[in-house]
Design a protein around this motif. Sequence first.
Motif, mmCIF file in Angstrom:
data_model
loop_
_atom_site.group_PDB
_atom_site.id
_atom_site.type_symbol
_atom_site.label_atom_id
_atom_site.label_comp_id
_atom_site.label_asym_id
_atom_site.label_seq_id
_atom_site.Cartn_x
_atom_site.Cartn_y
_atom_site.Cartn_z
ATOM 1 N N TYR A 72 0.829 -1.214 0.000
ATOM 2 C CA TYR A 72 0.000 0.000 0.000
ATOM 3 C C TYR A 72 0.863 1.263 0.000
ATOM 4 O O TYR A 72 0.538 2.245 -0.656
ATOM 5 C CB TYR A 72 -0.940 0.016 1.205
ATOM 6 N N ARG A 73 1.954 1.250 0.768
ATOM 7 C CA ARG A 73 2.841 2.404 0.806
ATOM 8 C C ARG A 73 3.463 2.656 -0.561
ATOM 9 O O ARG A 73 3.540 3.789 -1.033
ATOM 10 C CB ARG A 73 3.950 2.195 1.841
ATOM 11 N N ALA A 121 3.649 5.860 -5.508
ATOM 12 C CA ALA A 121 3.540 5.870 -6.972
ATOM 13 C C ALA A 121 2.393 6.789 -7.404
ATOM 14 O O ALA A 121 2.522 7.532 -8.388
ATOM 15 C CB ALA A 121 3.323 4.454 -7.488
ATOM 16 N N ALA A 122 1.285 6.758 -6.663
ATOM 17 C CA ALA A 122 0.151 7.616 -7.004
ATOM 18 C C ALA A 122 0.498 9.097 -6.816
ATOM 19 O O ALA A 122 0.112 9.943 -7.633
ATOM 20 C CB ALA A 122 -1.056 7.250 -6.144
ATOM 21 N N GLU A 123 1.246 9.426 -5.737
ATOM 22 C CA GLU A 123 1.650 10.818 -5.516
ATOM 23 C C GLU A 123 2.585 11.300 -6.622
ATOM 24 O O GLU A 123 2.455 12.425 -7.105
ATOM 25 C CB GLU A 123 2.328 10.962 -4.148
ATOM 26 N N LEU A 150 0.525 11.871 -9.706
ATOM 27 C CA LEU A 150 -0.283 13.087 -9.581
ATOM 28 C C LEU A 150 0.567 14.325 -9.858
ATOM 29 O O LEU A 150 0.144 15.230 -10.578
ATOM 30 C CB LEU A 150 -0.901 13.181 -8.190
ATOM 31 N N ALA A 151 1.784 14.371 -9.302
ATOM 32 C CA ALA A 151 2.658 15.525 -9.530
ATOM 33 C C ALA A 151 3.009 15.658 -11.007
ATOM 34 O O ALA A 151 2.999 16.763 -11.564
ATOM 35 C CB ALA A 151 3.924 15.393 -8.693
ATOM 36 N N LYS A 152 3.305 14.524 -11.652
ATOM 37 C CA LYS A 152 3.619 14.562 -13.081
ATOM 38 C C LYS A 152 2.417 15.031 -13.899
ATOM 39 O O LYS A 152 2.565 15.812 -14.840
ATOM 40 C CB LYS A 152 4.073 13.182 -13.562
ATOM 41 N N LEU A 153 1.238 14.542 -13.533
ATOM 42 C CA LEU A 153 0.029 14.924 -14.268
ATOM 43 C C LEU A 153 -0.281 16.411 -14.100
ATOM 44 O O LEU A 153 -0.690 17.077 -15.060
ATOM 45 C CB LEU A 153 -1.163 14.074 -13.831
ATOM 46 N N GLU A 154 -0.089 16.939 -12.889
ATOM 47 C CA GLU A 154 -0.336 18.364 -12.666
ATOM 48 C C GLU A 154 0.632 19.216 -13.481
ATOM 49 O O GLU A 154 0.228 20.225 -14.073
ATOM 50 C CB GLU A 154 -0.211 18.706 -11.178
#
Length: 189
Positions: free
Chosen positions: A50-51, A56-58, A61-65
């Motif tokens: 989960y960690r 990976a999700a964070e 998200l930063a790359k997508l923003e």
Amino acid sequence: MSEIQSGVKVEKEIPNPMQDNAEEVTTNSQEATIDQSPEVGEFIAESKKYRARAQAAEDRLAKLEKRLQTDKENQLAEQNKWQELAEQRGVKLQEQEPVIDAAMKQIESYREEILAGFSEEDRDTFGDLPLDKLKALQFKLNSTIVPEVAPTDGTPARTANPENKSWVDLSDDERRSNWDSILDAYRRK
């Protein structure tokens, strides 16, 4: 035990009552630790999974923003909305301008403060150094300089007994006027 009858050896087994009743006894605590160990390991592995997914999700998200921001800028550029793009960047620059000016003033005043301790020749030589190197140079130069002696007014020191008479030979008035210096002389001995 064995008995011998007519040359034939016959063995008889005597039953042992302790062997029949012996059973392996296990305690419940041993079973529980055996059962819990795989569960704890599973929980740890699941937590790590989960960690890793959250990190990976964070990152995603930063790359997508960032990609969204660049896409927006590219879209404005494609639509020939240069003016809007320039205004957005101008607003950002105007917000940062007072902070940059204040920081530059502080740096310059600090530089002048450091250079004030140098001679005129050293100011010309080292005036264009970066601030961190200038500070290091100032520290090295000031650590080797011996502090100056405070200037005096130039009057000669007053002696308590200019004729160098013994206090026994002084008159009563001279003794009274020089009594502090006489006591000081005895305290120093």
